[in-house]
Design a protein around this motif. Structure first.
Motif, PDB file in Angstrom:
ATOM      1  N   SER A  46       0.818  -1.219   0.000  1.00 44.84           N
ATOM      2  CA  SER A  46       0.000   0.000   0.000  1.00 44.84           C
ATOM      3  C   SER A  46       0.848   1.263   0.000  1.00 44.84           C
ATOM      4  O   SER A  46       0.426   2.299  -0.502  1.00 44.84           O
ATOM      5  N   GLN A  47       2.036   1.194   0.563  1.00 47.62           N
ATOM      6  CA  GLN A  47       2.922   2.361   0.565  1.00 47.62           C
ATOM      7  C   GLN A  47       3.506   2.649  -0.810  1.00 47.62           C
ATOM      8  O   GLN A  47       4.012   3.739  -1.060  1.00 47.62           O
ATOM      9  N   GLU A  48       3.442   1.677  -1.720  1.00 42.59           N
ATOM     10  CA  GLU A  48       3.972   1.866  -3.069  1.00 42.59           C
ATOM     11  C   GLU A  48       2.909   2.320  -4.061  1.00 42.59           C
ATOM     12  O   GLU A  48       3.236   2.701  -5.181  1.00 42.59           O
ATOM     13  N   LEU A  49       1.638   2.273  -3.645  1.00 46.43           N
ATOM     14  CA  LEU A  49       0.541   2.595  -4.560  1.00 46.43           C
ATOM     15  C   LEU A  49      -0.031   3.973  -4.265  1.00 46.43           C
ATOM     16  O   LEU A  49      -0.282   4.318  -3.117  1.00 46.43           O
ATOM     17  N   ARG A  50      -0.264   4.736  -5.320  1.00 42.27           N
ATOM     18  CA  ARG A  50      -0.775   6.099  -5.229  1.00 42.27           C
ATOM     19  C   ARG A  50      -2.298   6.090  -5.170  1.00 42.27           C
ATOM     20  O   ARG A  50      -2.956   5.361  -5.901  1.00 42.27           O
ATOM     21  N   CYS A  51      -2.837   6.947  -4.326  1.00 45.75           N
ATOM     22  CA  CYS A  51      -4.280   7.160  -4.327  1.00 45.75           C
ATOM     23  C   CYS A  51      -4.595   7.982  -5.567  1.00 45.75           C
ATOM     24  O   CYS A  51      -4.048   9.068  -5.759  1.00 45.75           O
ATOM     25  N   LEU A  52      -5.457   7.491  -6.417  1.00 45.79           N
ATOM     26  CA  LEU A  52      -5.768   8.177  -7.663  1.00 45.79           C
ATOM     27  C   LEU A  52      -6.645   9.408  -7.441  1.00 45.79           C
ATOM     28  O   LEU A  52      -6.771  10.252  -8.323  1.00 45.79           O
ATOM     29  N   VAL A  53      -7.229   9.533  -6.266  1.00 41.04           N
ATOM     30  CA  VAL A  53      -8.031  10.712  -5.937  1.00 41.04           C
ATOM     31  C   VAL A  53      -7.124  11.792  -5.341  1.00 41.04           C
ATOM     32  O   VAL A  53      -7.139  12.944  -5.777  1.00 41.04           O
ATOM     33  N   SER A  58      -0.154   7.821  -0.528  1.00 43.80           N
ATOM     34  CA  SER A  58      -0.285   6.393  -0.775  1.00 43.80           C
ATOM     35  C   SER A  58      -1.706   5.975  -0.411  1.00 43.80           C
ATOM     36  O   SER A  58      -2.404   6.698   0.312  1.00 43.80           O
ATOM     37  N   ILE A  59      -2.123   4.817  -0.875  1.00 40.86           N
ATOM     38  CA  ILE A  59      -3.478   4.362  -0.536  1.00 40.86           C
ATOM     39  C   ILE A  59      -3.576   4.045   0.950  1.00 40.86           C
ATOM     40  O   ILE A  59      -4.659   4.051   1.512  1.00 40.86           O
ATOM     41  N   ASP A  60      -2.441   3.799   1.579  1.00 42.84           N
ATOM     42  CA  ASP A  60      -2.422   3.518   3.015  1.00 42.84           C
ATOM     43  C   ASP A  60      -2.718   4.781   3.833  1.00 42.84           C
ATOM     44  O   ASP A  60      -3.251   4.698   4.925  1.00 42.84           O
ATOM     45  N   ASP A  61      -2.385   5.947   3.286  1.00 44.94           N
ATOM     46  CA  ASP A  61      -2.556   7.213   4.002  1.00 44.94           C
ATOM     47  C   ASP A  61      -3.837   7.945   3.631  1.00 44.94           C
ATOM     48  O   ASP A  61      -4.187   8.931   4.266  1.00 44.94           O
ATOM     49  N   ILE A  91      -2.731  -4.645  -9.981  1.00 37.35           N
ATOM     50  CA  ILE A  91      -3.301  -3.300  -9.838  1.00 37.35           C
ATOM     51  C   ILE A  91      -2.814  -2.382 -10.957  1.00 37.35           C
ATOM     52  O   ILE A  91      -3.591  -1.588 -11.499  1.00 37.35           O
ATOM     53  N   VAL A  92      -1.554  -2.499 -11.341  1.00 40.06           N
ATOM     54  CA  VAL A  92      -1.029  -1.690 -12.448  1.00 40.06           C
ATOM     55  C   VAL A  92      -1.744  -2.052 -13.743  1.00 40.06           C
ATOM     56  O   VAL A  92      -2.047  -1.181 -14.564  1.00 40.06           O
ATOM     57  N   GLU A  93      -2.044  -3.335 -13.931  1.00 37.17           N
ATOM     58  CA  GLU A  93      -2.767  -3.778 -15.127  1.00 37.17           C
ATOM     59  C   GLU A  93      -4.149  -3.118 -15.201  1.00 37.17           C
ATOM     60  O   GLU A  93      -4.607  -2.766 -16.274  1.00 37.17           O
ATOM     61  N   ARG A  94      -4.778  -2.945 -14.065  1.00 33.51           N
ATOM     62  CA  ARG A  94      -6.118  -2.352 -14.037  1.00 33.51           C
ATOM     63  C   ARG A  94      -6.103  -0.829 -14.093  1.00 33.51           C
ATOM     64  O   ARG A  94      -6.986  -0.221 -14.679  1.00 33.51           O
ATOM     65  N   TYR A  95      -5.107  -0.181 -13.453  1.00 34.93           N
ATOM     66  CA  TYR A  95      -5.110   1.279 -13.325  1.00 34.93           C
ATOM     67  C   TYR A  95      -3.968   1.982 -14.041  1.00 34.93           C
ATOM     68  O   TYR A  95      -3.931   3.209 -14.066  1.00 34.93           O
ATOM     69  N   GLY A  96      -3.015   1.254 -14.572  1.00 38.97           N
ATOM     70  CA  GLY A  96      -1.893   1.870 -15.277  1.00 38.97           C
ATOM     71  C   GLY A  96      -0.732   2.199 -14.347  1.00 38.97           C
ATOM     72  O   GLY A  96      -0.838   2.100 -13.128  1.00 38.97           O
ATOM     73  N   ASP A  97       0.382   2.610 -14.954  1.00 36.16           N
ATOM     74  CA  ASP A  97       1.595   2.919 -14.192  1.00 36.16           C
ATOM     75  C   ASP A  97       1.418   4.116 -13.269  1.00 36.16           C
ATOM     76  O   ASP A  97       2.162   4.279 -12.306  1.00 36.16           O
ATOM     77  N   TYR A  98       0.436   4.959 -13.549  1.00 34.12           N
ATOM     78  CA  TYR A  98       0.234   6.145 -12.726  1.00 34.12           C
ATOM     79  C   TYR A  98      -0.134   5.794 -11.288  1.00 34.12           C
ATOM     80  O   TYR A  98       0.059   6.588 -10.381  1.00 34.12           O
ATOM     81  N   VAL A  99      -0.643   4.582 -11.063  1.00 30.02           N
ATOM     82  CA  VAL A  99      -1.024   4.174  -9.711  1.00 30.02           C
ATOM     83  C   VAL A  99       0.209   3.922  -8.835  1.00 30.02           C
ATOM     84  O   VAL A  99       0.109   3.899  -7.619  1.00 30.02           O
ATOM     85  N   LEU A 100       1.369   3.800  -9.443  1.00 29.54           N
ATOM     86  CA  LEU A 100       2.611   3.593  -8.680  1.00 29.54           C
ATOM     87  C   LEU A 100       3.166   4.934  -8.224  1.00 29.54           C
ATOM     88  O   LEU A 100       3.238   5.880  -9.003  1.00 29.54           O
TER      89      LEU A 100
END
Length: 164
Positions: A46-53, A58-61, A91-100
């Motif tokens: 979760s610390q490696e994934l970006r909240c798209l909103v 990170s999605i954890d925060d 998750i990258v497959e579903r949301y793209g590299d921008y989610v990282l």
């Protein structure tokens, strides 16, 4: 009455406590896994994934609903025995590299990597142009008066000297 050193010490103590406070995770207790090893892996991912909103959290925060959905999805994939890399790839497959939060350097993400450099370069060019223009305006010196303006100035100065 409090002495200045006491109030300074109190302010310093408050600042130190604030600096040592842990991060405020947005993970709800109902999202957490009962297995502490899996939960730790979920937090790492979760610390490696970006909240798209929120985009810079990170999605954890993040408290956003989409971040919550992604945290749940990460935990579901871990329960399904996926490795950390498989979860991230899913998750990258579903949301793209921008989610990282740290996207890979490849042709599709060049704009993500180059845009801060370009922005800084454009800002530098704008600052240099501003100061050059300002320097030219300051160095131009006073403009000479037209014949009509000189005549009027002479009249004004002559009439003011006659009064004195």
């Amino acid at each position: 009455m409090m002495r200045p050193t006491c109030s300074l010490f109190a302010a310093f103590a408050v600042i130190l406590i604030g600096l040592h406070a842990g991060p405020a995770y947005a993970v709800n207790p109902d999202e957490m896994l009962s297995d502490p090893v899996l939960e730790e892996r979920a937090r790492d991912i979760s610390q490696e994934l970006r909240c798209l909103v929120c985009q810079n959290q990170s999605i954890d925060d993040s408290d956003a609903d989409l971040a919550r959905d992604l945290r749940i999805l990460v935990r579901e994939r871990l329960i399904a025995s996926d490795t950390n890399d498989e979860v991230i790839d899913y998750i990258v497959e579903r949301y793209g590299d921008y989610v990282l939060l740290n996207p890979p350097l490849k042709p599709e993400t060049y704009i993500l990597w180059i845009s801060p450099i370009l922005l800084a370069l454009f800002a530098l060019i704008a600052v240099i142009a501003f100061y050059r223009r300002k320097q030219r305006e300051d160095g131009a010196g006073p403009k000479s008066l037209s014949d009509q303006e000189e005549k009027r100035l002479t009249e004004i100065l002559g009439s003011s000297q006659d009064r004195s």
